[in-house]
Motif scaffolding. Structure first.
Motif, PDB file in Angstrom:
ATOM      1  N   ARG A 498       0.838  -1.203   0.000  1.00 16.63           N
ATOM      2  CA  ARG A 498       0.000   0.000   0.000  1.00 16.63           C
ATOM      3  C   ARG A 498       0.870   1.249   0.000  1.00 16.63           C
ATOM      4  O   ARG A 498       0.597   2.201  -0.720  1.00 16.63           O
ATOM      5  N   VAL A 499       1.905   1.212   0.828  1.00 13.07           N
ATOM      6  CA  VAL A 499       2.805   2.364   0.884  1.00 13.07           C
ATOM      7  C   VAL A 499       3.467   2.549  -0.478  1.00 13.07           C
ATOM      8  O   VAL A 499       3.567   3.665  -0.997  1.00 13.07           O
ATOM      9  N   ALA A 500       3.875   1.417  -1.068  1.00 15.90           N
ATOM     10  CA  ALA A 500       4.529   1.490  -2.373  1.00 15.90           C
ATOM     11  C   ALA A 500       3.587   2.091  -3.419  1.00 15.90           C
ATOM     12  O   ALA A 500       4.015   2.772  -4.349  1.00 15.90           O
ATOM     13  N   ALA A 501       2.294   1.834  -3.258  1.00 16.35           N
ATOM     14  CA  ALA A 501       1.319   2.358  -4.215  1.00 16.35           C
ATOM     15  C   ALA A 501       0.887   3.770  -3.849  1.00 16.35           C
ATOM     16  O   ALA A 501      -0.018   4.329  -4.469  1.00 16.35           O
ATOM     17  N   GLY A 502       1.531   4.318  -2.827  1.00 11.57           N
ATOM     18  CA  GLY A 502       1.206   5.678  -2.428  1.00 11.57           C
ATOM     19  C   GLY A 502      -0.085   5.796  -1.656  1.00 11.57           C
ATOM     20  O   GLY A 502      -0.731   6.836  -1.645  1.00 11.57           O
ATOM     21  N   LYS A 503      -0.478   4.693  -1.010  1.00 13.96           N
ATOM     22  CA  LYS A 503      -1.714   4.754  -0.235  1.00 13.96           C
ATOM     23  C   LYS A 503      -1.397   4.755   1.248  1.00 13.96           C
ATOM     24  O   LYS A 503      -0.284   4.440   1.665  1.00 13.96           O
ATOM     25  N   ASN A 504      -2.411   5.070   2.031  1.00 14.44           N
ATOM     26  CA  ASN A 504      -2.315   4.962   3.471  1.00 14.44           C
ATOM     27  C   ASN A 504      -2.062   3.493   3.813  1.00 14.44           C
ATOM     28  O   ASN A 504      -2.756   2.617   3.325  1.00 14.44           O
TER      29      ASN A 504
END
Lengths: 767, 155
Positions: A498-504
Motif C-alpha cells: 500500500r505504501v509502495a502504491a502511495g496509499k495509506n
C-alpha cells in the motif's frame, strides 16, 4: 420462573452488554474521550461479571474481573486509552463474548488466547507495557484543571464515579469582554414564527449584529419546504453567522435581547485556544452588504392590524430570501470556517460530543422495550398473512356477487382493507430491527482477519440504524462475514504494498446500509487493489468457464468470481479457500430475494452492492395474466406499463423484437415464452408491455397478456416444499385460494440477455 | 434414517394402499399427513412432465406430483374423483396425485417380499418390495425416491 429462564435472561442481557461494550470501545478507538463512554464500557463488563458470579460461571468471572480492573485504570485516568491499549481491550471483548457463549452453549474457548489476554490486561493495569507510559498527557493536564474556579463540584462528581474532564477555562476568560483583540464568534440564529408574529424583523436584528464587527452570514434553507406546502405564517430560515468582533459575547446577545424567547440562539466561540485566533482562520469573511438591508426594510414595524402583520411576515420571508441570495457566496467559506474550529478546539468538540451522547442516551431511555419470543411474532405474522388473504377473498366474492354495489358493505370492506394493511405494517414493524448487531459482529471479524494477515484495517460503518426484517438480518450475517473476509484477505494489499502504491498503509473497509426504493442496499467497499481481471480471466479459462478467446466486458469478468469453485487466491489460506466461494455468497443472497453486484477499479478497490428486500413476508405486486396463468410482478421493478402499437414494434434479426418508447428501443421479452408456458411468441399488440428496470441496469419490456390489478401479496416460500425455480422469486396465494407465482424480474431480464434460464438451474443443482 | 427404515426395526406397521392406472401401490401411513380431493394446480415453469404444479394447502405452497406420470405411465387427467395424498418427505411436504385410496393394511416385515428381479432399475428405484394381499400385488413405494434428487437440493 425457573433457574434456566433466569439464566436465559442473563445471557440475553449479556448480549446487550457485549454490544454496548464493543460499541463503546470502538468509540474510544475513534478518539472519543468522553468519560461517560468509559463508564458505559466499565459498567458493561461489571454487570456481566456480577451476573456471571451469581450463576457460578467462574471462567467468565475471573476474566471479567481482570478486564474490569484494567478498565478501572482507564476510568481513573491512570491508563490512557491509546490505540495499543484499545487493541488489547477489543480483543478482550471478543474473548469475553466467547466465554459468554461458551457458558451458554457449553462450547470451549481458546484458553491460550484468553490466558494471553489476561496477562496483557494485567500488564496494562500495572503500567508495565512500554506504550502505556502511564498516561502522561493526562497527568500533565490534571494540575491545569485543578485551579479551575469551582473545584468542589468537580470533586463531588468524582465520588459518584465520574471523571472530571481536563478542561482549561483560560480560553474563555481571555476572550471575555475586556479583550481588545477581535474574536470570531459563531452565531446560530433560528427565528420561530412567533418572532415575526410579534412584529420583529430578522433582517433588522442581523443589521444590528453587523454593526458589531466584520460579519459573514450564511442562510440555512434546509427547512424550506416546497412552495405548495409552505405555511405563510411559519418561519423556515435560519442563519449561521460568523462575526469577528471586539465587543464580546454579551454584546451579541444583547442584540437579540428582545427576541430571545422567540428564536433559537446559539453563540459559540469559533476561534482557537487563545484570543485573536480568528486572525489565523483561513476564512475570509465577506463584508455584509448593508445597503441591501436598508433598501429592503421600509419602516414597517409596529404594524397593528392583522393584515398589516401578515404583510410584514410576507416581507420577512422575502427578506430572508434576499439575504440568502446575498450570502450564497459565503457558504463555502463558512463551511471551511466551521471545519477549522472543530479541529482546533478539541475540548469544545468533545464537550459537544458528550452532549450528543447524553441526548442519545436520553432518547433511548425514553422508549421502553419488551423482549418477545421470535416464535410468537412469527405466529402473529403468519396469522396476519392469512388475514390478508382472507380479506382479499372476501373482497373478491363481494365484488363477484354484488350486483348494485351495496355501499355499506363496500365501505366496510374498504375499512377492513385499510385496517388489515395497517395491522400488517405494524406487525412487520415489530420484526424490523437495525442492522447494527450484524455490522458490529463484522468489526470483530475484521480485527481477527487483520491480525491473521498482518494487515492494518479500519472498518467504517454507516447507516447501521437502518431497519430491516429480522430474518433478513439473520441471514445476512453469513454472506457478509464471507465477503468481509474476502475484502481483507484478497481485496486489501499488505501495508508495504500500500505504501509502495502511495496509499495509506491502513486499509479501509466501508460497510454501508441504506434504504432505497423499498429495499435495503448494503454496500461493502474496500480501498484495496481491486479485482485482478487478468488473473480472473486466466483462471476462468483454466477452469473451462470461458473460451480462451472470449470477448468479455470488465463487468462480465468481475462477475466470473461468482462461479462455483472460483478462487483467485494463489494459495489456500486459513481464512479463505475453505471451499466456500463467492458462489455461495451469491446463492445465499439470492435465496433472500436479493441481488449482488460488483464494481471494481484497478488500484482503487472493489465495491460489492447487495440489494435486499426489507421483509420476506409481503410485497406490492401487479397481478398479470400470461398464457392463462396468473403471475405477480413486483411493483418495485415496474417503471411503467404501456399498450404497444403495431408501429412501435420492430423486428430485429430472426427472433428479437424491439419496442420503441419515446425514440429509444427496448427489447421485448415474452414472459410466457421465456417461462415455457407457450411454444411461440404471442403477438405483442394483443398484450400489455411492462417496462422494467433491473438492478444490473438496462430496461426491458416484459410482454404479458393482461393486467388484472395491483395488490399487496403475502410471499410464500416455494423452496420450502419444492425447489428454486429460475425466473420465479416466490409464490403467493390469491383471493380465490389459488397459488400464483411471483416473477423474478432480474432473472427474466438476465435470461433475455441470451443466458437461458435452464442452464443456471443445472449449475445451481451441481454446486 | 428414512421413515421406512425407522419402522423396519419396530416390526409391524400400517400402510396406505392406493390405485394408479389399474395398479396398486402403498406407502407407510406414518408419512401421510392427509388425503384430500383434487384442486386445480398452478403450473410451474421448466417443470418435468410429472410435476403438475403447486396448490395452496392452508397457506403453504404444496407441489403436486402425478404419480402415474412419475412412474413413466400415462399422465393422469385429474378430475374431482382423483385424490391427493399429502406426505412428508424429509423436511418437505408434497402431494401425490393418485386415482383413489383403496385400503389401510397392517403388515409385518415378513409379509414384504423383495422386489422381483424382473423390474428395471427405474422401477426398482421406487420400490421397497411387494406384498401379496388376497391375490393382489401391492408395491411398497419409497417416497424419498419419488421426489427426484436435485429438487430436494434446494431445501
Amino acid at each position: 420462573m425457573d433457574m434456566n429462564e433466569i439464566k436465559e435472561i442473563f445471557f440475553q442481557e449479556c448480549e446487550e452488554q457485549l454490544a454496548e461494550l464493543e460499541s463503546g470501545l470502538l468509540k474510544l478507538n475513534d478518539g472519543d474521550r468522553d468519560p461517560e463512554t468509559v463508564n458505559a464500557v466499565f459498567r458493561a463488563v461489571h454487570s456481566i461479571k456480577g451476573g456471571a458470579g451469581a450463576f457460578g460461571l467462574d471462567d467468565l468471572v475471573s476474566f471479567a474481573h481482570v478486564f474490569e480492573t484494567t478498565l478501572d485504570c482507564v476510568r481513573s485516568n491512570r491508563l490512557e486509552p491509546n490505540q495499543d491499549v484499545l487493541k488489547v481491550m477489543l480483543k478482550s471483548a471478543d474473548v469475553l463474548a466467547d466465554l459468554t457463549n461458551a457458558a451458554r452453549d457449553g462450547g470451549s474457548v481458546d484458553e491460550v488466547r484468553s490466558r494471553q489476554l489476561i496477562k496483557e490486561l494485567e500488564a496494562l493495569a500495572n503500567g508495565e507495557l512500554p506504550q502505556t507510559a502511564v498516561a502522561e498527557p493526562v497527568a500533565k493536564q490534571a494540575p491545569a484543571a485543578t485551579p479551575v474556579p469551582a473545584p468542589a463540584p468537580a470533586a463531588a462528581v468524582n465520588e459518584e464515579g465520574f471523571q472530571p474532564v481536563a478542561f482549561s477555562f483560560d480560553d474563555f476568560e481571555a476572550s471575555e469582554p475586556p479583550a481588545i483583540e477581535p474574536t470570531t464568534f459563531e452565531v446560530l440564529f433560528r427565528p420561530k414564527s412567533e418572532l415575526y408574529a410579534k412584529g420583529n424583523d430578522a433582517t433588522l436584528l442581523l443589521r444590528d449584529l453587523s454593526r458589531l464587527g466584520e460579519m459573514s452570514i450564511h442562510c440555512d434553507m434546509d427547512e424550506l419546504p416546497a412552495l405548495g406546502s409552505m405555511n405563510p405564517e411559519a418561519a423556515y430560515f435560519a442563519w449561521k453567522i460568523s462575526l469577528k468582533t471586539d465587543k464580546g459575547e454579551d454584546a451579541i446577545r444583547s442584540v437579540f435581547e428582545f427576541a430571545e424567547w422567540d428564536c433559537e440562539l446559539d453563540v459559540t466561540l469559533a476561534g482557537g485556544d487563545h484570543a485573536g485566533a480568528g486572525d489565523e482562520l483561513p476564512m475570509q469573511p465577506v463584508p455584509f452588504d448593508l445597503s441591501l438591508l436598508d433598501e429592503e426594510v421600509p419602516a414597517s414595524t409596529g404594524a397593528a392590524d392583522d393584515d398589516e402583520q401578515l404583510a410584514t411576515q410576507q416581507r420577512a420571508v422575502r427578506d430572508e430570501a434576499v439575504s440568502a441570495a446575498a450570502t450564497a457566496s459565503n457558504v463555502l467559506q463558512m463551511a471551511k470556517a466551521a471545519r477549522t474550529p472543530a479541529e482546533s478546539t478539541r475540548s469544545a468538540a468533545s464537550a459537544s460530543a458528550a452532549q450528543a451522547a447524553a441526548q442519545q442516551a436520553a432518547a433511548s431511555a425514553a422508549t421502553p422495550t419488551i423482549r418477545v419470543d421470535l416464535d410468537r411474532v412469527d405466529r402473529l405474522i403468519n396469522l396476519v398473512g392469512e388475514l390478508v388473504i382472507n380479506q382479499a377473498m372476501l373482497s373478491q366474492s363481494v365484488i363477484e356477487n354484488d350486483t348494485n354495489g351495496t355501499s355499506s358493505i363496500n365501505m366496510g370492506l374498504e375499512e377492513l382493507q385499510q385496517l388489515t394493511r395497517e395491522i400488517q405494517d405494524s406487525v412487520m414493524a415489530i420484526r424490523a430491527q437495525p442492522v447494527k448487531p450484524v455490522f458490529q459482529r463484522m468489526s470483530r471479524i475484521v480485527r481477527e482477519i487483520a491480525d491473521m494477515t498482518g494487515k492494518s484495517v479500519r472498518l467504517v460503518t454507516e447507516g447501521e440504524n437502518t431497519e430491516v426484517d429480522k430474518t433478513v438480518i439473520d441471514k445476512l450475517a453469513e454472506p457478509l462475514t464471507h465477503m468481509i473476509r474476502n475484502a481483507v484477505d484478497h481485496g486489501l494489499e499488505t501495508p508495504e504494498k500500500r505504501v509502495a502504491a502511495g496509499k495509506n498503509p491502513e486499509g479501509t473497509v466501508r460497510l454501508t446500509a441504506k434504504h432505497r426504493s423499498g429495499r435495503i442496499v448494503i454496500e461493502l467497499a474496500d480501498d484495496g487493489a481491486g479485482i485482478n481481471r487478468e488473473k480472473v480471466r486466466q483462471k476462468a479459462i483454466d477452469n473451462d468457464l470461458i473460451a480462451a478467446d472470449a470477448n468479455l466486458s470488465d463487468e462480465e469478468i468481475d462477475n466470473l468470481i461468482f462461479h462455483a469453485g472460483f478462487s483467485t487466491a494463489d494459495k489456500i489460506s486459513d481464512i479463505s479457500g475453505r471451499g466456500v466461494g463467492m458462489d455461495v455468497v451469491k446463492r445465499s443472497i439470492q435465496a433472500l430475494g436479493g441481488r449482488i453486484n460488483i464494481s471494481s477499479k484497478p488500484g482503487q478497490g472493489s465495491v460489492f452492492t447487495m440489494s435486499l428486500p426489507l421483509t420476506l413476508a409481503v410485497l406490492d405486486g401487479m397481478v398479470v395474466t400470461v398464457a392463462n396463468q396468473t403471475l405477480v410482478v413486483p411493483l418495485t421493478a415496474i417503471v411503467e406499463t404501456l399498450q404497444p402499437e403495431a408501429s412501435a414494434i420492430h423486428s430485429f434479426g430472426a427472433a428479437q423484437r424491439l419496442i420503441s418508447i419515446r425514440n429509444s428501443f427496448c427489447p421485448l421479452v415474452d414472459v410466457g415464452r421465456i417461462l415455457n408456458f407457450r411454444a411461440i411468441q404471442a403477438n405483442p399488440v394483443e398484450g400489455v408491455a411492462l417496462l422494467v428496470e433491473s438492478e444490473g441496469g438496462g430496461q426491458r419490456a416484459l410482454m404479458v397478456d393482461a393486467i388484472q390489478g395491483q395488490r399487496q401479496v403475502v410471499i410464500k416460500s416455494l423452496e420450502a416444499n419444492y425447489t428454486h425455480v429460475p425466473g420465479i422469486a416466490a409464490a403467493t396465494i390469491l383471493g380465490d385460494g389459488r397459488v400464483a407465482l411471483i416473477l423474478d424480474v432480474d432473472a427474466i431480464v438476465g435470461a433475455s440477455r441470451g443466458h437461458s434460464l435452464k442452464p443456471e438451474m443445472s449449475l445451481a443443482a451441481a454446486g | 434414517m428414512t421413515y421406512a427404515a425407522k419402522n423396519l426395526t419396530t416390526g409391524g406397521r400400517e400402510l396406505i394402499a392406493f390405485r394408479v392406472g389399474g395398479q396398486e401401490y402403498c406407502v407407510n401411513i406414518m408419512a401421510v399427513r392427509e388425503i384430500r380431493g383434487w384442486t386445480p394446480a398452478t403450473a410451474m415453469p421448466h417443470a418435468p412432465n410429472y410435476m403438475l404444479g403447486v396448490i395452496n394447502l392452508r397457506g403453504a405452497v404444496l407441489p403436486i406430483i402425478d404419480f402415474s406420470a412419475r412412474l413413466g405411465m400415462k399422465p393422469a387427467e385429474p378430475t374431482v374423483r382423483h385424490v391427493i395424498i399429502v406426505a412428508q418427505v424429509k423436511s418437505q411436504v408434497v402431494g401425490l396425485l393418485v386415482d383413489a385410496v383403496s385400503d389401510i393394511l397392517t403388515v409385518s416385515d415378513a409379509d414384504i417380499q423383495p422386489t422381483p428381479d424382473i423390474a428395471s432399475d427405474f422401477e426398482r428405484s421406487f420400490a421397497r418390495g411387494v406384498l401379496a394381499v388376497e391375490g393382489r400385488m401391492i408395491c411398497l413405494v419409497e417416497l424419498d425416491s419419488v421426489f427426484p434428487q436435485e429438487e430436494r437440493e434446494a431445501a
